[in-house]
Design an enzyme around this catalytic site. Structure first.
Site, short mmCIF file in Angstrom:
data_model
loop_
_atom_site.label_atom_id
_atom_site.label_comp_id
_atom_site.label_asym_id
_atom_site.label_seq_id
_atom_site.Cartn_x
_atom_site.Cartn_y
_atom_site.Cartn_z
CG ASP A 126 18.38 10.28 -26.54
OD1 ASP A 126 18.68 10.57 -27.71
OD2 ASP A 126 18.88 9.33 -25.92
CE1 TYR A 154 26.30 6.03 -27.60
CE2 TYR A 154 27.93 6.98 -26.11
CZ TYR A 154 26.61 6.76 -26.47
OH TYR A 154 25.60 7.31 -25.71
CG ASP A 155 26.15 2.80 -31.21
OD1 ASP A 155 26.96 1.95 -30.82
OD2 ASP A 155 24.99 2.87 -30.77
CG MET A 180 24.54 10.10 -27.99
SD MET A 180 22.92 9.47 -28.46
CE MET A 180 22.49 10.57 -29.81
CG ASP A 202 -0.19 -0.08 2.54
OD1 ASP A 202 1.01 -0.43 2.51
OD2 ASP A 202 -0.81 0.16 3.59
#
Length: 624
Positions: free
Chosen positions: A396, A466-467, A464, A328
């Site tokens: 984002d 990376y990738d 970002m 609860d």
């Protein structure tokens, strides 16, 4: 949800738009419109070195301007540090700066060198820039306490150093300082209070109480006297003090941000919970958490996963504080665990991140009515059930006016307009940040939106870095997904951390508003016979949750690094080829980030690290 879903885990995949032909050279200025205004204005005659400081208004676009100060060492001995002070008339101010720490007390502005650009050799120069607003010009310039044009003031010596400050009344968030007075032949006007080397206040007495501090954190203080004509005397000896309270084994990195993403879906197949931040030792070493993700639907901020976010019940052994949830209680799930984490580690700030690779589809509609979007986000983040958990919001949007999972045509100004509305609604008391592209290619994603304009509203950008490369190009060539620098044979020019940071700085984004991104995972191919980068492949290497991607904690033992390229590591084991960052390459990247004056680093995401948090530790150590 027993495993990670590709729609979420692949949120940072790149979709290249076009090939670039030239690299962007790092720069400090945002606009190329010249505005001729050079004001010679620099050092005490009694100093061992001579120096001058000159001001240039680099450009003026009506509603604002870009200014630049240049310190030149005209003596024969190296300068070890520099401080420039000047006055602006009321209505003129500095809004953001790069390559220096700029503060003000009323209309008096002070700029101090950063850790990496304080030394100036004889005959050399160093510059810093800023974006400002208002019509005024600088007056009353002082460099290291003396006139900026190198002249002296006859018959008036600078004041002596005040006594070493003492501390008292230390609490979780405040400390009182006291010091003995300085002396001067014409009288002492006031004192500058310095915290960690930067001026935080100017006072007329010999005491000052510094409030708004972080519990369990170390601070260093000194004071400096100013006489009636604003000559600064030498800085006093310093005193160090640690505020009370706080948790963890060590303080977070000084003035650098160490931010990690925590995913709401990680509580399922990955079995990764907020408590893991404590048991790994990571909570003591970070400064911020981005909670990912909230959704963006129909131009509004909405809940991402209500069960994981605020409904999942935790047993005592799973809970941060060892107390089980009850059926609860008004708030359960990750939100309640994050609340407990902040109680244990009050230095941590938490932002709710909205969007991501899959959930960016609602941003174009949000851009059509930024005020309505901002209101919806504020109402959700500041919901009374969990308002105390969050310290701001992260957007984002992948990617404004460019292509991600889908393509957006909102226009170059869409991000700036959205950022302005969100910052206005959330106010100065909340952080507003964004994760952005690192596509530094000519005509690429950084060129598609007004990131410099939007930076005026964002506290910082998570770049970002990376990738850049991965097995979506299933035949290869193999390439590191997070290269720091360009290298011979790179498949796409401009796809490196250095190119992205240089391009953003050249467009006018302050260096301290840029965080370098680190991936806690590798990307890989299979069917590879060549150990070095650039080999052919037959497809994506197998991964635990998704082909072509695997956590660092797995790769460090199943496919250890066999080489490095462009500041990151790669590994060839059997027919599989992986690239990923290790503690060693992260340390080198942090050194580079500090040399660039960046605000710190961030990473995606906690659950890819080892159980003892060795990658978080590497970032923390590297930023010190």
């Amino acid at each position: 949800m027993s495993t990670d879903t590709p729609r979420r885990r692949s949120r940072f995949r790149w979709i290249p738009l076009r090939s670039g032909r030239s690299k962007v050279i790092a720069g400090l200025t945002a606009l190329a419109v010249p505005f001729a205004a050079m004001v010679g204005l620099a050092t005490p005659a009694a100093a061992a070195t001579s120096a001058t400081a000159t001001y240039t208004k680099k450009s003026d676009w009506g509603s604002g301007f870009e200014g630049q100060w240049t310190v030149k060492n005209t003596g024969t001995t190296a300068l070890s540090s520099w401080t420039i002070e000047w006055d602006y008339p009321t209505g003129t101010r500095v809004n953001s700066a790069w390559d220096a720490t700029v503060t003000n007390s009323g209309t008096r502005w002070t700029a101090k060198n950063l850790s990496w650009n304080g030394t100036v050799a004889p005959g050399a120069s160093v510059s810093f820039g800023f974006n400002g607003s208002g019509p005024g010009s600088p007056t009353g310039c002082k460099l290291n306490g003396a006139s900026c044009d190198g002249s002296t003031v006859p018959g008036d010596n600078p004041p002596s150093a005040p006594g070493t400050p003492t501390t008292s009344d230390v609490t979780n968030t405040s400390v009182k300082l006291s010091w003995s007075a300085a002396t001067d032949d014409k009288g002492v006007k006031n004192y500058d209070v310095l915290r960690n080397g930067a001026k935080i206040a100017t006072v007329t007495g010999t005491t000052y109480t510094n409030t708004g501090l972080t519990a369990g954190t170390d601070y260093t203080y000194a004071v400096q006297a100013r006489d009636t004509i604003d000559q600064l005397g030498p800085v006093s000896a310093s005193v160090s003090v640690r505020t009370t309270g706080g948790g963890g084994e060590e303080p977070p990195p000084g003035d650098k941000i160490n931010l990690g993403y925590f995913t709401n879906w990680g509580v399922y197949g990955r079995n990764y919970h907020v408590k893991n931040l404590v048991t790994s030792g990571s909570a003591a070493k970070i400064t911020h958490i981005n909670y990912a993700f909230g959704n963006v639907q129909n131009g509004r901020c909405t809940i991402g996963d209500s069960y994981a976010d605020y409904d999942k019940a935790y047993t005592a052994d799973q809970s941060v504080d060892g107390v089980a949830d009850t059926w609860d209680q008004p708030l359960r799930g990750n939100f309640n665990q994050l609340r407990k984490l902040k109680a244990k580690y009050p230095h941590i700030k938490i932002l709710w991140s909205f969007g991501g690779w899959t959930w960016s589809g609602g941003f174009p509609q949000a851009a059509q009515n930024p005020a309505a979007f901002a209101q919806s986000c504020y109402d959700l983040v500041e919901d009374p059930r969990w308002a105390d958990v969050f310290d701001g919001i992260d957007l984002d949007w992948e990617y404004p006016n460019a292509c991600g999972l889908t393509c957006d045509t909102s226009g170059p100004a869409a991000l700036k307009n959205l950022a302005s509305a969100v910052k206005t609604k959330f106010g100065a008391g909340n952080l507003v940040t964004a994760a952005i592209t690192a596509d530094g290619s000519a005509g690429g994603k950084i060129d598609a939106a007004d990131y410099a304009g939007a930076a005026q509203s964002f506290d910082w950008y998570n770049v970002m870095t990376y990738d850049f490369f991965g097995a979506w190009a299933n035949k290869g060539p193999t390439a590191p997904h997070s290269p720091l620098n360009p290298y011979t044979g790179i498949p796409q020019e401009g796809f490196t951390s250095a190119d992205a940071i240089a391009k953003l700085k050249a467009k006018g984004v302050p260096a301290k508003k840029l965080l370098l991104g680190i991936g806690f995972y590798g990307r890989g191919w299979t069917g590879v016979t060549q150990s070095a980068p650039g080999g052919a492949a037959t497809g994506a290497a197998p991964g635990t949750y998704e082909a072509g991607i695997e956590d660092y904690k797995v790769l460090k033992s199943t496919c250890p690094a066999t080489g490095t390229i462009a500041g990151t590591a790669y590994a060839h084991c059997g027919t599989n080829w992986w690239s990923y960052d290790t503690p060693a390459t992260i340390g080198s990247k942090m050194t580079w980030a500090k040399s660039q004056g960046l605000g710190g680093a961030f990473f995606w995401e906690f659950s890819g690290d080892t159980t003892n948090g060795e990658l978080v530790t590497a970032i923390n150590n590297g930023l010190k």
